[in-house]
Design a protein around this motif. Structure first.
Motif, PDB file in Angstrom:
ATOM      1  N   PRO A  87      -1.410   2.971  -9.024  1.00 36.53           N
ATOM      2  CA  PRO A  87      -0.105   3.576  -8.731  1.00 36.53           C
ATOM      3  C   PRO A  87       0.887   3.413  -9.876  1.00 36.53           C
ATOM      4  O   PRO A  87       0.975   2.357 -10.491  1.00 36.53           O
TER       5      PRO A  87
ATOM      6  N   PHE B  87      -0.326   7.193  -5.450  1.00 37.61           N
ATOM      7  CA  PHE B  87      -0.963   6.166  -4.615  1.00 37.61           C
ATOM      8  C   PHE B  87      -2.467   6.320  -4.722  1.00 37.61           C
ATOM      9  O   PHE B  87      -2.963   7.270  -5.335  1.00 37.61           O
ATOM     10  N   CYS B  88      -3.202   5.348  -4.152  1.00 35.20           N
ATOM     11  CA  CYS B  88      -4.663   5.394  -4.144  1.00 35.20           C
ATOM     12  C   CYS B  88      -5.161   5.360  -2.714  1.00 35.20           C
ATOM     13  O   CYS B  88      -4.418   5.050  -1.788  1.00 35.20           O
ATOM     14  N   GLY B  89      -6.432   5.659  -2.549  1.00 33.10           N
ATOM     15  CA  GLY B  89      -7.009   5.628  -1.209  1.00 33.10           C
ATOM     16  C   GLY B  89      -8.284   6.435  -1.221  1.00 33.10           C
ATOM     17  O   GLY B  89      -8.770   6.794  -2.298  1.00 33.10           O
TER      18      GLY B  89
ATOM     19  N   VAL C 190       0.842  -1.206   0.000  1.00 32.53           N
ATOM     20  CA  VAL C 190       0.000   0.000   0.000  1.00 32.53           C
ATOM     21  C   VAL C 190       0.873   1.251   0.000  1.00 32.53           C
ATOM     22  O   VAL C 190       1.352   1.685   1.046  1.00 32.53           O
ATOM     23  N   PRO C 191       1.094   1.846  -1.186  1.00 28.34           N
ATOM     24  CA  PRO C 191       1.837   3.107  -1.184  1.00 28.34           C
ATOM     25  C   PRO C 191       0.959   4.231  -0.654  1.00 28.34           C
ATOM     26  O   PRO C 191      -0.261   4.182  -0.783  1.00 28.34           O
ATOM     27  N   ALA C 192       1.581   5.221  -0.045  1.00 24.34           N
ATOM     28  CA  ALA C 192       0.839   6.389   0.451  1.00 24.34           C
ATOM     29  C   ALA C 192       1.720   7.617   0.251  1.00 24.34           C
ATOM     30  O   ALA C 192       2.632   7.598  -0.581  1.00 24.34           O
ATOM     31  N   ALA C 193       1.455   8.699   0.976  1.00 25.85           N
ATOM     32  CA  ALA C 193       2.129   9.962   0.687  1.00 25.85           C
ATOM     33  C   ALA C 193       3.636   9.917   0.985  1.00 25.85           C
ATOM     34  O   ALA C 193       4.448  10.447   0.236  1.00 25.85           O
TER      35      ALA C 193
END
Lengths: 282, 210
Positions: free
Chosen positions: B200, B125-127, B44-47
């Motif tokens: 992503p 990234f997504c979310g 899970v990629p994020a900021a």
């Protein structure tokens, strides 16, 4: 006779659940799936289903089902008066199963031999209440097709498992990635006192009410990935314990995590109940 | 690689910046796909971070952390050449906040459109919702504050700005981003494989819809 279960009354909230949608968090799709995975898996084993077969997650009892054929069913998790528990039974065609309100625990898993066969969405039959994916919650008049997810008949037909507690639940926690964002005494407060379960709790998370955890570091946390068991602390200082339908990423710091195998029991917590978080000794 | 504890079912990798996230995500994703991170079920990629989710029945955070520390992130390109084809997103630039955004940036609405369409974006990234991508500009940074009061309903297909990101709402939902336009492109479709267009590392160019 058609192999269906007719929903006469859905109770407060009954959804179809399986193991969820692992592997899709990268595109913003959470795992979801049964909240109490241990009870869900036990239910499938007791009726001899393949791993991952879909079952019903019944919240606070109230479900009334009519069998349209002879069907083998079982309930696990929170024990509902009026339903056979932890031991499979055959519902004869036309017979009605009525789940009362459980005395302890919150979520009951009802598995049927063959599994509940609703159309999968992204590989799963789970309802994700936050991501709005999967089948809608059950309503009166729904007819659930019973599938063919059968494995070999089980060797065990009664499971001796502990019932969910109605008293204070003690679970183990380990530090989270942002423990250092909090005041030095916050961790001790979190792991020595007790919290009450808030009424707003749902499949997304359990709202904990008790001593506020003070932050030392101010400013915004850039959103980061979350898994179930996370104790996320919003500005109110009251932690939220994430369950199956938690957001994929979150922007509040996570002070700690309930260890994965204890999250199942947390998902049986009812509003008003007491929970004690204690640091895991390794 | 800087790792932070994240319970018994995940390991959090901390990165310097978004570019670091893209490079780390590429390296971790390739390692997971190549079975080099035993027990990993999700990335899970994020900021500023990449979370590696594991199956606690088959591995421990220590094992996954060890495997991650052996990865050489430096050699991984942020954008895979195979993924480098550019998705064109046609936009009707008639969003309710376009004039406000122009005011914030000290220019005219046409300048906002020109800047948004001029150059490539990358999904970092997504979310927030299934299929909602956070896109970052390849050149020049944006800095647009969120609306002070979020809307209770943002229409599906809205193209919006917030912070350093742009995004497309995959379905109608509440939201606090500044709306600059809308697209007819369905960015998240359950009947399509893969369902998310804005995954992503996807490269994107916004164009003015004809």
């Amino acid at each position: 006779m058609s192999r269906h279960l007719l929903v006469e009354e859905p109770g407060p909230l009954t959804t179809v659940q399986d193991e969820g949608r692992p592997g899709l968090a990268g595109i913003g799709v959470g795992r979801s799936g049964a909240c109490d995975r241990a009870s869900y898996r036990l239910a499938n084993r007791l009726v001899g289903n393949r791993d991952g077969a879909a079952a019903l997650e019944v919240t606070f009892g109230g479900l009334v089902l009519r069998a349209e054929a002879d069907l083998e069913v079982v309930t696990t998790g929170a024990r509902c008066p009026g339903a056979p528990h932890n031991a499979p039974t055959v519902l004869r065609a036309g017979e009605v199963l009525r789940l009362g309100v459980p005395e302890t625990g919150l979520r009951t898993y009802l598995a049927v031999r063959g599994g509940v066969d609703v159309p999968p969405v992204l590989g799963s039959r789970s309802t994700d209440v936050l991501g709005h994916l999967g089948p809608a919650a059950l309503t009166a008049g729904d007819r659930l097709r019973v599938g063919d997810a059968r494995a070999a008949a089980p060797a065990v037909d009664v499971a001796a498992v502990a019932e969910p507690t109605g008293g204070a639940l003690e679970v183990r926690v380990v530090p989270g990635p942002r423990r250092d964002w909090f005041a030095p005494d916050a961790w001790a407060r979190l792991t020595s006192g007790s919290y009450g379960v808030g009424a707003e709790s749902n499949r997304v998370g359990v709202r904990l009410e008790g001593e506020a955890l003070r932050r030392e570091r101010e400013g915004e946390l850039p959103s980061e990935g979350m898994v179930r068991g996370a104790l996320q602390v919003p500005p109110s200082g009251q932690p939220v314990l994430f369950l199956a339908d938690h957001p994929v990423t979150g922007g509040y710091p996570v002070i700690g995590y309930v260890v994965d195998e204890d999250v199942d029991r947390c998902s049986q917590l009812r509003p008003g109940q007491e929970v004690r978080l204690r640091e895991r000794r390794t | 690689m800087r790792l932070r504890p994240s319970g018994t079912a995940a390991v959090l990798v901390e990165c310097e910046d978004l570019d670091g996230v893209l490079a780390t995500y590429a390296a971790v994703r390739a390692a997971v796909d190549g079975d080099l991170v035993p027990g990993a079920v999700d990335v899970v990629p994020a900021a500023r971070t990449v979370l590696v989710v594991l199956d606690p029945r088959t591995s421990t955070p220590e094992e996954v952390g060890g495997a991650l520390e052996r990865l050489d992130v430096g050699t991984a390109d942020a954008v895979d050449e195979e993924d480098a084809d550019v998705l064109e997103v046609p936009v009707h630039y008639d969003g309710d906040d376009l004039a406000d955004v122009a005011g914030i940036l000290g220019c005219g609405p046409d300048d906002v459109v020109e800047r948004h369409t001029n150059g490539l974006w990358t999904v970092a990234f997504c979310g927030f919702a299934p299929g909602f991508g956070y896109l970052t500009a390849d050149e020049g940074t944006w800095d647009v504050p969120r609306r002070e009061s979020p809307r209770t309903k943002v229409p599906r297909g809205s193209v919006a700005l917030a912070g350093e990101f742009t995004g497309v709402y995959p379905r109608s939902s509440p939201g606090g981003w500044q709306l600059i336009g809308r697209t007819d492109l369905d960015v998240f479709d359950l009947d399509r494989d893969p369902p998310a267009l804005l995954a992503p590392r996807r490269r994107v160019r916004f164009v003015v819809a004809s």
